[in-house]
Design an enzyme around this catalytic site. Structure first.
Site, short mmCIF file in Angstrom:
data_model
loop_
_atom_site.label_atom_id
_atom_site.label_comp_id
_atom_site.label_asym_id
_atom_site.label_seq_id
_atom_site.Cartn_x
_atom_site.Cartn_y
_atom_site.Cartn_z
N CYS A 337 -6.58 -12.59 1.61
CA CYS A 337 -5.45 -12.82 0.42
C CYS A 337 -5.18 -14.17 0.43
O CYS A 337 -5.15 -14.86 -0.76
CB CYS A 337 -4.46 -11.77 0.93
SG CYS A 337 -4.45 -11.36 2.34
N ARG A 366 -11.22 -11.09 13.62
CA ARG A 366 -9.86 -10.63 14.07
C ARG A 366 -10.32 -10.37 15.78
O ARG A 366 -11.47 -10.07 16.25
CB ARG A 366 -9.47 -9.47 13.58
CG ARG A 366 -9.05 -9.56 12.27
CD ARG A 366 -8.22 -8.31 11.54
NE ARG A 366 -8.28 -8.63 10.16
CZ ARG A 366 -7.75 -7.34 9.53
NH1 ARG A 366 -7.64 -6.25 9.81
NH2 ARG A 366 -7.83 -7.73 7.97
N GLN A 384 -15.17 -8.01 4.48
CA GLN A 384 -14.56 -7.00 3.48
C GLN A 384 -14.77 -6.96 2.27
O GLN A 384 -15.05 -7.97 1.51
CB GLN A 384 -13.13 -7.50 3.60
CG GLN A 384 -12.04 -6.20 4.14
CD GLN A 384 -10.93 -6.66 4.39
OE1 GLN A 384 -10.77 -7.80 4.79
NE2 GLN A 384 -9.85 -5.75 4.24
N ASP A 386 -13.21 -6.93 -0.59
CA ASP A 386 -11.78 -7.41 -0.66
C ASP A 386 -11.42 -7.72 -2.25
O ASP A 386 -12.51 -8.23 -2.83
CB ASP A 386 -11.59 -8.45 0.15
CG ASP A 386 -9.94 -8.23 0.44
OD1 ASP A 386 -9.13 -7.30 0.35
OD2 ASP A 386 -9.42 -9.16 1.54
N HIS A 388 -8.09 -8.89 -4.85
CA HIS A 388 -6.82 -8.91 -5.07
C HIS A 388 -6.53 -9.03 -6.66
O HIS A 388 -7.01 -9.99 -7.33
CB HIS A 388 -5.98 -10.48 -4.35
CG HIS A 388 -6.09 -10.31 -2.86
ND1 HIS A 388 -7.16 -10.44 -2.32
CD2 HIS A 388 -5.45 -9.52 -2.11
CE1 HIS A 388 -7.29 -10.28 -0.96
NE2 HIS A 388 -5.97 -9.72 -0.89
N LYS A 467 1.58 2.14 -1.26
CA LYS A 467 0.48 1.92 -1.30
C LYS A 467 -0.24 3.50 -1.71
O LYS A 467 0.43 4.36 -1.18
CB LYS A 467 -0.48 1.50 -0.22
CG LYS A 467 -0.11 2.18 0.96
CD LYS A 467 -0.59 1.59 2.25
CE LYS A 467 -0.21 2.28 3.40
NZ LYS A 467 -1.07 1.88 4.68
N HIS A 513 -3.38 -5.40 -3.48
CA HIS A 513 -4.49 -5.75 -2.54
C HIS A 513 -5.25 -4.44 -2.54
O HIS A 513 -4.95 -3.44 -2.54
CB HIS A 513 -3.83 -5.71 -1.15
CG HIS A 513 -3.04 -6.81 -0.74
ND1 HIS A 513 -3.33 -8.13 -0.11
CD2 HIS A 513 -1.70 -7.10 -1.29
CE1 HIS A 513 -1.99 -8.96 0.23
NE2 HIS A 513 -1.52 -8.22 -0.57
#
Length: 640
Positions: A337, A366, A384, A386, A388, A467, A513
């Site tokens: 992000c 991570r 990911q 991912d 945004h 969410k 997200h």
RNA sequence: GCUCUGGUAGCUCAGGGGUAGAGCGCUUCCUUGGUAAGGAAGAGGUCCCGGGUUCAAAUCCCGGCCAGAGCUCCA
């Protein structure tokens, strides 16, 4: 007069008279002897209670039998007590913790000097059957706190729980034969009701789930009302083991994890690489069709970036330690992000630009604790899916409609069912609660407009926004954490993400997200288990294996391979070993199509097509027709 | 990170104080095959690492590393 009898209501809306002080069991007996025999517990005014509990006037009473789903937790809780009864007999010094029913069974935690062995479990099962045969009634008794202190004087764990209880709280104990437990209940009437059970495993478990406290020994088990249901459950467990993506991953040569590379780091072998490539290509194409733009960002960034985002503060435990260079400190990125936010704010934005949808298959790192790593499902480096999405507040609703539409399409392609949950404002939320709650209402309205069933996770939202979570249900009925669409009112503040409105004023954008497939590692690991390694044609690393009956026909088989490849199919020639051996090999490797070419087929220009799992039920086809069929399976992403 | 269990050939595993084992896989040769394992020969080992006990340790003991099942934590 009315003192003599009371009325209770039954689920069918009728009411019956019963003497004052009647128990649920009495009511069952009043309805009929069959029900009286089958009765296990009761639901009185929405509370599950023992059959022996007296019913108050006007109550709504529903008798539970083995046919009611809500009777199963009662049975399993009783099974946990039967287990504890047996353990206490065989290991008199064992301290008792908690023993609840859980999703698929029950557990009981014990404090013992020597951990349990598999042999112990067998011995406990034998003893449990004796406890069941003895048919001890489960007797409930209300006690005072003072009485409890005496009863559990030698059980420090129970005492601890007891002391937490309010003085005016109803404290109850249950006794079955030799065993007494501090317990809220309810239970089946006697230990004889626990007929079909199995102890499954033992494990360490922290007392009260707190890693700073002592570790107890937990025994897991399960129980059902019928032998058949128990056997089916055990078979599901065995099937899940057979589908283990780590085992299939090695057998199908999809991926490996090697010590020298490090735990939590996946090496994608060519077969796994092809599956991933196919998923990624499909995903990217779909995203572009749905108004997303593809961005890329580096795997490392200055620590400053994560200071702005706040990750350094709240997430540093999960980040790899910094790399230093001449005063600058760098970090492997734990999330994508912040990078996407920097792209957004690289220039000024107009309300006309929104929504903007930045998608990236972004690789994150991570530092997960070693004990949490698990095959491809929990790793330290993952890519990911991912994105945004930057929207105006008035666009939230429309964007969630799009998200839900897209997710339904994607998951259908992979053959997943799904469930939806909406998470609402937690205590510690930032900003104006009214804004948060308005957003929750917006999301709920979207779900309702779509006729989408959903659960509400009260207070389960992040502190920066509500969410919508999607839970995948796989071919085995197991649930996986899946897509998630998270609103964020905080990051626009931290990063100064704004746009110029039609009023010529600056306004903060709202960030969504979202991930559809989660990480490639977890998604494909999950797919392996979902399909048991037998990927549908479009995903299979090898789609057709062409087998000449003998090497004499290799040339003709080679021509077929070329034809298939020209049609876009992943085809291989295998002309080693005997035909029987090669057919077995292709089945074991779960190749969807086999094309056999011998004298007959070579001369006629045909191929004998054998589908995975179909045995000898093969079809002789024209080669063009076969190649066309394979190509159509791929194009249509056929489910098989 | 914590508790327990394990670590022997590429894989699955047996063995166990005194010459290192099996099946599968791999290599080579024979076989040229008609629908889920044709035959033979061969290569392949720091028995996870370090220390201790012992005449002798893959085996017993201690420590470490790694893995698995859980706990805790999460995409």
């Amino acid at each position: 007069m009315a003192d003599e009898s009371i009325q209770v209501r039954l689920p069918d809306g009728s009411a019956i008279e019963t003497p004052r002080g009647s128990s649920a069991a009495d009511i069952a007996a009043g309805i009929g002897p069959g029900l009286a025999r089958a009765a296990l517990a009761a639901v009185v005014d929405d509370e599950v209670v023992d059959l022996a509990r007296p019913v108050s006037p006007g109550a709504e009473v529903r008798i539970l039998t083995s046919r009611d789903d809500d009777a199963l937790p009662v049975l399993r809780h009783s099974a946990a007590h039967v287990l504890a009864t047996a353990v206490r007999e065989l290991r008199p010094g064992a301290g008792i913790g908690f023993g609840p029913s859980i999703e698929d069974g029950f557990y009981y935690d014990f404090e013992v000097d020597e951990p349990f062995t598999p042999e112990d479990l067998e011995a406990f099962e034998v003893r449990m059957r004796e406890v069941v045969a003895a048919d001890f009634p489960f007797e409930r008794r209300r006690i005072s706190k003072e009485e409890g202190r005496e009863l559990f004087a030698d059980d420090p764990l129970k005492l601890e729980r007891l002391e937490e209880m309010a003085d005016d709280e109803v404290i109850t104990v249950y006794e079955d034969g030799p065993f007494l437990d501090l317990c809220r209940g309810p239970h089946v009437p006697s230990t004889g009701g626990v007929k079909h059970f199995k102890l499954l495993s033992t494990a360490g478990a922290y007392w009260r789930g707190d890693e700073n406290r002592q570790m107890l020994q937990r025994i897991y088990g399960t129980a059902f009302f019928s032998r058949k249901a128990l056997d089916e459950h055990l078979e599901r467990l065995a099937e899940a083991r057979r589908r283990d993506h780590r085992v299939l991953g090695r057998e199908l040569d999809l991926f490996s994890i090697q010590e020298e590379v490090g735990s939590g780091f996946i090496l994608w072998h060519p077969n796994g690489g092809l599956v991933r490539h196919t998923v990624e290509e499909f995903l990217k194409t779909t995203l572009l069709e749905h108004g997303y733009e593809l961005v890329y960002s580096p795997h490392v960034a200055r620590e400053e970036l994560y200071r702005i985002s706040g990750h350094l503060e709240v997430f540093s435990e999960d980040m790899f330690p910094p790399m230093a260079d001449e005063g600058n400190r760098f970090r492997m990125k734990p999330m994508n992000c912040p990078h996407h936010f920097m792209i957004y704010r690289s220039r000024s934005r107009s309300y006309r630009d929104l929504p903007l949808r930045y998608a990236e298959l972004g690789t994150c790192y991570r530092y997960e604790r070693t004990g949490t790593l698990h095959g491809m499902l929990r790793v330290r480096s993952f890519t990911q899916d991912d994105a945004h999405i930057f929207v105006r507040e008035d666009q939230i609703s429309d964007e969630y409609h799009r998200l839900l539409g897209l997710v339904a399409y994607l998951l259908d392609v992979f053959g997943y069912q799904f469930e939806v949950a909406l998470s609402t404002r937690p205590e510690k939320a930032i900003g104006d609660p009214a804004v948060y709650d308005a957003a929750v209402r917006t999301l709920a309205a979207v779900l309702e407009e779509r006729g989408q069933d959903y659960e509400v996770d009260e207070g389960g939202g992040a502190f920066y926004g509500p969410k919508v979570d999607i839970l995948l249900v796989d071919a085995l009925g197991r649930k996986w954490q899946g897509p998630t669409f998270q609103l964020d009112f905080l990051m626009p503040e931290r990063f100064g993400l704004d746009y110029v409105g039609s009023d010529n004023q600056r306004h903060n954008v709202v960030v969504i997200h979202r991930t559809m497939l989660g990480s490639m590692e977890r998604f494909i690991g999950g797919l392996v288990e979902h399909y048991a390694g037998a990927f549908p044609v479009w995903l299979a690393p090898e789609q057709v294996r062409v087998l000449p009956v003998s090497e004499v026909w290799s040339e003709s088989a080679r021509e077929l391979v070329d034809l298939l490849r020209a049609k876009g199919a992943r085809a291989q020639l295998d002309d080693q070993d005997t035909l029987g051996y090669r057919i077995r090999e292709a089945e074991v490797k779960k190749v969807p199509y086999m094309g056999v070419v011998g004298k007959r087929e070579a001369e006629a220009g045909t191929v004998a097509v054998r589908r995975r799992g179909a045995g000898r039920k093969q079809v002789v086809m024209e080669r063009e027709a076969f190649a066309g069929q394979v190509a159509e399976d791929i194009r249509s992403r056929a489910r098989w």
